[in-house]
Scaffold this active site. Sequence first.
Site, PDB file in Angstrom:
ATOM      1  N   ASP A   5       1.032  -1.555  -0.195  1.00 49.84           N
ATOM      2  CA  ASP A   5       0.035  -0.308  -0.486  1.00 49.84           C
ATOM      3  C   ASP A   5       0.860   1.465   0.230  1.00 49.84           C
ATOM      4  O   ASP A   5       2.061   1.595   0.971  1.00 49.84           O
ATOM      5  CB  ASP A   5      -0.880   0.069   2.109  1.00 49.84           C
ATOM      6  CG  ASP A   5      -1.681   1.105   1.269  1.00 49.84           C
ATOM      7  OD1 ASP A   5      -2.116   1.852   0.170  1.00 49.84           O
ATOM      8  OD2 ASP A   5      -2.682   1.007   2.423  1.00 49.84           O
ATOM      9  N   HIS A  10      -8.581  -0.869  -9.145  1.00 43.25           N
ATOM     10  CA  HIS A  10      -8.686   0.660  -8.226  1.00 43.25           C
ATOM     11  C   HIS A  10      -7.465   1.132  -8.502  1.00 43.25           C
ATOM     12  O   HIS A  10      -7.304   2.324  -7.982  1.00 43.25           O
ATOM     13  CB  HIS A  10      -7.527  -0.503  -6.412  1.00 43.25           C
ATOM     14  CG  HIS A  10      -7.505   0.730  -5.571  1.00 43.25           C
ATOM     15  ND1 HIS A  10      -8.959   1.375  -5.150  1.00 43.25           N
ATOM     16  CD2 HIS A  10      -7.237   1.288  -4.548  1.00 43.25           C
ATOM     17  CE1 HIS A  10      -8.681   2.365  -3.991  1.00 43.25           C
ATOM     18  NE2 HIS A  10      -6.922   1.772  -3.324  1.00 43.25           N
TER      19      HIS A  10
END
Length: 362
Positions: A151, A225
């Site tokens: 992330d 995403h």
Amino acid sequence: MPKLSPAEAAQPVVSPLTSAAMFLVLTVEDGGEDAVREAVPDLSAYARAVGFGHPEAELACVTGFGSAVWDRLFDGPRPAELHPFTALDGPQHSAPSTPGDLLLHLRAQHMDVCYDFAANLLTRLGGAVKVVDEVHGFRYYDRRDLLGFVDGTENPEGVEAVAAALVDAERDPEFVGGSYVIVQKYLHDISAWNSLSDHEQALVIGRTKTGNVQLPDAALPKNSHVSRNTIVGPDGEEQDILRANMPFGSFREGEVGTYFIGYCATPETTEQMLRNMFIGDEEGNRDRILDFSTAVTGGLFFVPPTGFLDDPPPAPGRGLAGTAASDDSTDDDSDDDPLTAPTTPAKPRTSDGSLGIGSLRS
């Protein structure tokens, strides 16, 4: 006195990611405004006092204020783009707006110093505030979320991070070095996520799971995403935000999630990302990660520069007289130590419940 650059004026927004973080969202009770305002100039001293004996912990605190509480606390100008978080109601998924007046983003290499900072400050504030959301984040392996993907790969660094996250004089000369921050708490459906193969998961995220490599354009789904979080400005350049996301989990509550926290010089960039995710484009492309990740909180705050915190404006309507009165009230020796300063009593009120949310862009 020379004017400070955004980086010199800022709170520790652009600082390295750490192994631990605590996110506290507070509401200010009716009658608690004076206690909060009087504590603001001591925030830097709290961080120094708690972190002094543990420099290796790299304690940092970033404090933000919501739109509704700003005019209850401070006289004078408002940040130019400060407004309440805009809830989104998409065709399939929603991003709620939840209560929150103050945001405390505490980060360190270990949780104990975050806890001590919060304990000292909340003891000082007493009944002036109510904690409506609390999340303890932790580093998970090589900066992965609990979905198993790295992330924050595309986070800007150095001067690019400063440009992305901090307000400059051209944007708002009254608040150079400030930053707009949006927070969301996302809960993951791990069982449904784990029913996908690694390849299927990679198509949802837009990056490979093991190697953390972005999929080639020809293979990158428009509902991934990565695709939904890519914002291109009118000049054709990609618009960045600075993320400090952290995973969290609770076995007792049965929760697994990501706390999204995104800093930007303008909230419009982050808000466009969220619109892309939840509302989608004209072709109906929305972020498929929302099939597995549910936003349960949402808040927008302004992080003022350090000079504002060290010498905040007077209370609304008090002007210079209010400042003088405040200075006179802090002359006795008991206020010299911020850890033992007295608490201004607050009149309790009924408050709304919990809040939070998070972007998982790899």
